[in-house]
Design a protein around this motif. Structure first.
Motif, PDB file in Angstrom:
ATOM      1  N   ALA A 180       0.835  -1.203   0.000  1.00 12.56           N
ATOM      2  CA  ALA A 180       0.000   0.000   0.000  1.00 12.56           C
ATOM      3  C   ALA A 180       0.869   1.253   0.000  1.00 12.56           C
ATOM      4  O   ALA A 180       0.551   2.250  -0.669  1.00 12.56           O
ATOM      5  N   ALA A 181       1.980   1.217   0.735  1.00 16.07           N
ATOM      6  CA  ALA A 181       2.900   2.355   0.757  1.00 16.07           C
ATOM      7  C   ALA A 181       3.531   2.571  -0.615  1.00 16.07           C
ATOM      8  O   ALA A 181       3.695   3.706  -1.069  1.00 16.07           O
ATOM      9  N   VAL A 182       3.884   1.486  -1.289  1.00 13.92           N
ATOM     10  CA  VAL A 182       4.457   1.592  -2.637  1.00 13.92           C
ATOM     11  C   VAL A 182       3.438   2.183  -3.600  1.00 13.92           C
ATOM     12  O   VAL A 182       3.754   3.069  -4.409  1.00 13.92           O
ATOM     13  N   ARG A 183       2.195   1.716  -3.532  1.00 16.62           N
ATOM     14  CA  ARG A 183       1.148   2.255  -4.422  1.00 16.62           C
ATOM     15  C   ARG A 183       0.945   3.748  -4.183  1.00 16.62           C
ATOM     16  O   ARG A 183       0.796   4.531  -5.124  1.00 16.62           O
ATOM     17  N   SER A 184       0.913   4.138  -2.904  1.00 13.90           N
ATOM     18  CA  SER A 184       0.738   5.548  -2.575  1.00 13.90           C
ATOM     19  C   SER A 184       1.885   6.383  -3.120  1.00 13.90           C
ATOM     20  O   SER A 184       1.680   7.467  -3.684  1.00 13.90           O
TER      21      SER A 184
END
Length: 236
Positions: A63-67
């Motif tokens: 999720a952090a990578v997508r953000s």
């Protein structure tokens, strides 16, 4: 080999990406940014510790990578943080684009305890897709030079504990000088993290360090706002 993680529940609280510049200490040019995560109601350390307890680390890191990728409108390098174990999960692979040109995947030195042949294959695949690899928090934790050499990092990021007060500490200067020699022999570039004063920056430059991060050079923030620069900002 990519494997599914053991996570069973979605994480509570989604990460919001902020970006800290990586600066050429010789010219002041911004060469890229590191994506960092912020959360409502808790700090990133607490959020990732909670995810580890709940078995949802891969979900949160993905999720952090997508953000980070969704908010990336800058140029130059973009560095993303991921645990070695997460590199083997479908969550992270699905979050990353196929073309990783300009992307740097950061893994922490202490994570090398999880180094396996499968991890090496995953790192090779990331490189074939255009990514670079960085060792974060170098000089802290489980220092395993053999594994670092095997990974062949493109970047070595010196932990801020080696940078704080380096201008007045000959021991820290010796450690950083040794790290510079290691990087030169292995073809890596060194990034000093946590630079907060001009004295620290100047000392690092004298030791041959050419890249840096820290509040002196720019605080983490949105890309559409100018980086806030301060002469000396205490760590929080």
């Amino acid at each position: 080999m990519v494997t599914p993680s053991t996570a069973g529940q979605p994480v509570v609280g989604q990460p919001r990406a902020v970006y800290q510049p990586i600066v050429d200490l010789r010219t002041g040019e911004v060469l890229g940014h590191e994506a960092l995560s912020r959360f409502e109601g808790e700090g990133p350390r607490e959020a990732f510790a909670r995810a580890a307890r709940e078995g949802s680390t891969a979900l949160l890191e993905a999720a952090a990578v997508r953000s980070a990728l969704a908010g990336w409108t800058g140029s130059g390098l973009l560095t993303l943080n991921a645990g070695l174990a997460t590199l083997l999960t479908t969550e992270l692979q699905e979050a990353l684009p196929r073309d990783l040109t300009g992307i740097v995947i950061e893994v922490t030195e202490s994570d090398l305890v999880d180094y396996t042949a499968e991890v090496m294959l995953a790192i090779d695949d990331l490189r074939h897709r255009g990514a670079m690899i960085a060792i974060d928090d170098f000089g802290v934790g489980f220092s395993n030079v053999q594994r670092i050499v095997t990974i062949r990092p493109d970047l070595v990021k010196l932990d801020m504990s080696l940078i704080r007060g380096i201008d007045t500490d000959p021991m820290l200067q010796a450690v950083v000088a040794g790290a510079m020699l290691f990087a030169q022999r292995t073809g890596s570039r060194v990034v000093a993290e946590g630079i907060e004063t001009t004295a620290e920056r100047d000392c690092l430059s004298a030791l041959g360090v050419t890249l840096g991060q820290g509040f002196l050079l720019g605080a983490p923030g949105p890309l559409d706002e100018p980086a806030e620069v301060d002469e000396a900002v205490p760590t929080a």
